[in-house]
Design a protein around this motif. Structure first.
Motif, PDB file in Angstrom:
ATOM      1  N   SER A 181      -4.049   5.713   4.499  1.00 45.34           N
ATOM      2  CA  SER A 181      -2.712   5.372   4.011  1.00 45.34           C
ATOM      3  C   SER A 181      -1.788   5.008   5.166  1.00 45.34           C
ATOM      4  N   TYR A 182      -1.956   5.678   6.308  1.00 46.14           N
ATOM      5  CA  TYR A 182      -1.166   5.302   7.493  1.00 46.14           C
ATOM      6  C   TYR A 182      -1.474   3.860   7.903  1.00 46.14           C
ATOM      7  N   PRO A 210       0.065   7.049  -6.002  1.00 49.50           N
ATOM      8  CA  PRO A 210      -0.025   6.559  -4.620  1.00 49.50           C
ATOM      9  C   PRO A 210       0.083   7.668  -3.579  1.00 49.50           C
ATOM     10  N   LEU A 211      -0.522   7.435  -2.423  1.00 49.01           N
ATOM     11  CA  LEU A 211      -0.282   8.264  -1.244  1.00 49.01           C
ATOM     12  C   LEU A 211       0.976   7.705  -0.568  1.00 49.01           C
ATOM     13  N   ALA A 212       2.098   7.899  -1.246  1.00 52.01           N
ATOM     14  CA  ALA A 212       3.370   7.281  -0.851  1.00 52.01           C
ATOM     15  C   ALA A 212       4.072   8.162   0.177  1.00 52.01           C
ATOM     16  N   TRP A 240      -8.823  -0.997   2.445  1.00 55.69           N
ATOM     17  CA  TRP A 240      -9.375   0.147   3.164  1.00 55.69           C
ATOM     18  C   TRP A 240      -9.572  -0.216   4.640  1.00 55.69           C
ATOM     19  N   TYR A 241      -8.495  -0.270   5.388  1.00 51.58           N
ATOM     20  CA  TYR A 241      -8.609  -0.618   6.803  1.00 51.58           C
ATOM     21  C   TYR A 241      -9.250   0.496   7.634  1.00 51.58           C
ATOM     22  N   TRP A 242      -9.296   1.709   7.081  1.00 49.94           N
ATOM     23  CA  TRP A 242      -9.959   2.783   7.818  1.00 49.94           C
ATOM     24  C   TRP A 242     -11.436   2.468   8.056  1.00 49.94           C
ATOM     25  N   ALA A 243     -12.005   1.621   7.204  1.00 49.72           N
ATOM     26  CA  ALA A 243     -13.416   1.255   7.363  1.00 49.72           C
ATOM     27  C   ALA A 243     -13.642   0.398   8.607  1.00 49.72           C
ATOM     28  N   LYS A 244     -12.565  -0.075   9.233  1.00 47.24           N
ATOM     29  CA  LYS A 244     -12.677  -0.876  10.440  1.00 47.24           C
ATOM     30  C   LYS A 244     -12.581  -0.038  11.710  1.00 47.24           C
TER      31      LYS A 244
END
Length: 440
Positions: free
Chosen positions: A223-224, A312-314, A397-401
């Motif tokens: 989420s960050y 959401p993880l708002a 899902w940018y964490w997958a990068k």
């Protein structure tokens, strides 16, 4: 964003007719025992395929049973034995796969979780660019050179999954949980009503680094990296790769994480497993659980009857009305295998047949990544997820990068320390900055 446009188109097609469409546990291997139909062609096994056996190393333990059932039916229809080996939860999938390679025991098909895995396994992945399903999806894994090298089997989404019946009883509208202050007010109210609601805590979180690093250091940290940014904007993941953070954004994120931890069941937070976390929420003992629609297949075992949805993880003070949705992982074909064509045929059957769609969508409880799929999901969270993607309210899902092993080895222990109260918000931000700084 291309992904969002694809999903929206997919859902529009679904609405006009039949709708289309992480992980707990240990390890499970065999072909399954349930019977069924795996292909639309041929009513008997092809005897020319007798003796051919292919092995799939699957990273989602929660779809193990229906995947094995499909594999068994596929074997009955084609004569090709399909052995499914599933691993999940806190297991180190990458280390297991590296061990297989070193031992000369590579599976014919194996899971990759994103860019970090690709960089490790790119020399072992068969080029799938000419497969028929490639033109039917926009979320296949594509190499920097433009080759399709891995098969997408699902679209998943996550945030804070809620028990709507409990929120209704407390007079809280989940649609308004779109910023930090809305969550803070909701959590305080729910905490004051614990006896009335019959709950032991507001949230069910698990942050023990050994088993649950993926939940906090991948999913929550995601989420960050992407919440609130324009689709296609890779600013924060690009900064991370350069060893940099946005300290103001990280501080606001840390405050949200602390809120989640402060209102979590402490035993589950510090030492709980995935199963502990899910059971607490499924039994109505918390209002929220930090998981996504992949928990759908597990819900019947808890006899869950309450209404639910994903919020959401708002974490920011301004509204960010969207959840994180993307392909969770992909299956690659090992280019050193003896039965590469048999693997391609198996994957194509999942992508192109009604039986394959039923397996992925209804039995596994996922959203299909293929445009031509017309099978309608019945699982509650998959159905809710589709509303988010139809409305265009998703983040990637940018964490997958992130680099391979970075979440598990570098970020996971920081979340655990934060959960234990060893550091405060500023201390958490300092540790995150230092850990990310090692990537310079």
């Amino acid at each position: 964003m291309k992904f969002k446009k694809f999903i929206s188109a997919l859902l529009i097609t679904a609405m006009s007719g039949a709708l289309l469409v992480g992980c707990g546990g240990t390890t499970s291997t065999n072909t399954g025992t349930d019977s069924g139909t795996a292909t639309e062609n041929s009513s008997t096994a092809n005897t020319s395929n007798k003796g051919i056996s292919i092995r799939l190393f699957n990273g989602k333990i929660e779809i193990d049973e229906p995947l094995k059932a499909y594999a068994e039916a596929y074997t009955q229809k084609t004569g090709v034995e399909v052995v499914v080996e599933s691993i999940g939860g806190g297991a180190d999938i990458g280390a297991t796969l590296k061990g297989y390679l070193a031992a000369g025991n590579m599976p014919d098909m194996f899971v990759i979780g994103g860019e970090g895995d690709y960089n490790i396994w790119k020399d072992y992945m068969e080029d799938l660019s000419n497969e028929p399903w490639v033109q039917d999806t926009d979320v296949a894994y594509t190499s920097p050179e433009g080759k399709v090298v891995a098969f997408p089997y699902a679209v998943e989404g996550y945030g804070l999954t809620y028990n709507k019946d409990l929120l209704d009883k407390a007079g809280i509208d989940p649609a308004k949980l779109t910023n930090f202050n809305a969550y803070k007010d909701a959590f305080e109210k729910l905490d004051s009503m614990k006896d009335e609601l019959g709950i032991v805590a507001v949230t069910s979180m698990a942050a023990e680094a050994g088993q649950m690093w993926w939940s906090v250091a991948n999913h929550n940290f995601g989420s960050y990296l992407s919440t609130g940014v324009e689709n296609g904007d890779t600013k924060y993941i690009d900064m991370l790769k350069k060893g940099e953070i946005d300290r103001d954004r990280m501080t606001q994120y840390a405050k949200f994480v602390k809120l989640l931890f402060d209102y979590a069941d402490k035993n589950t937070l510090i030492s709980g497993t995935y199963d502990d976390q899910l059971a607490l929420w499924a039994q109505g003992k918390t209002v929220f659980v930090h998981q996504g629609n992949w928990i759908d297949p597990s819900l019947p075992s808890y006899n869950v009857t309450f209404n639910m949805g994903i919020a959401p993880l708002a974490f920011m003070e301004q509204d960010t009305d969207g959840i994180l949705a993307d392909a969770p992982s992909w299956w690659a074909v090992y280019n050193g295998g003896k039965n590469i064509q048999a693997c391609k045929d198996f994957l194509n059957s999942l992508a192109s047949t009604e039986e394959g769609a039923k397996c992925l969508v209804q039995d596994c409880g996922m959203i299909s990544p293929f445009k031509s799929t017309t099978t309608q999901p019945t699982a509650p969270l998959a159905t809710d997820l589709m509303k988010w993607v139809q409305a265009g309210k998703t983040y990637p899902w940018y964490w997958a990068k992130m680099p391979d092993g970075f979440a598990m080895n570098n970020l996971g222990p920081i979340f655990e320390s934060f959960a234990k109260g060893d550091v405060d918000v500023n201390g958490f931000v300092d540790l995150m900055e230092n850990a990310i700084g090692t990537l310079k």
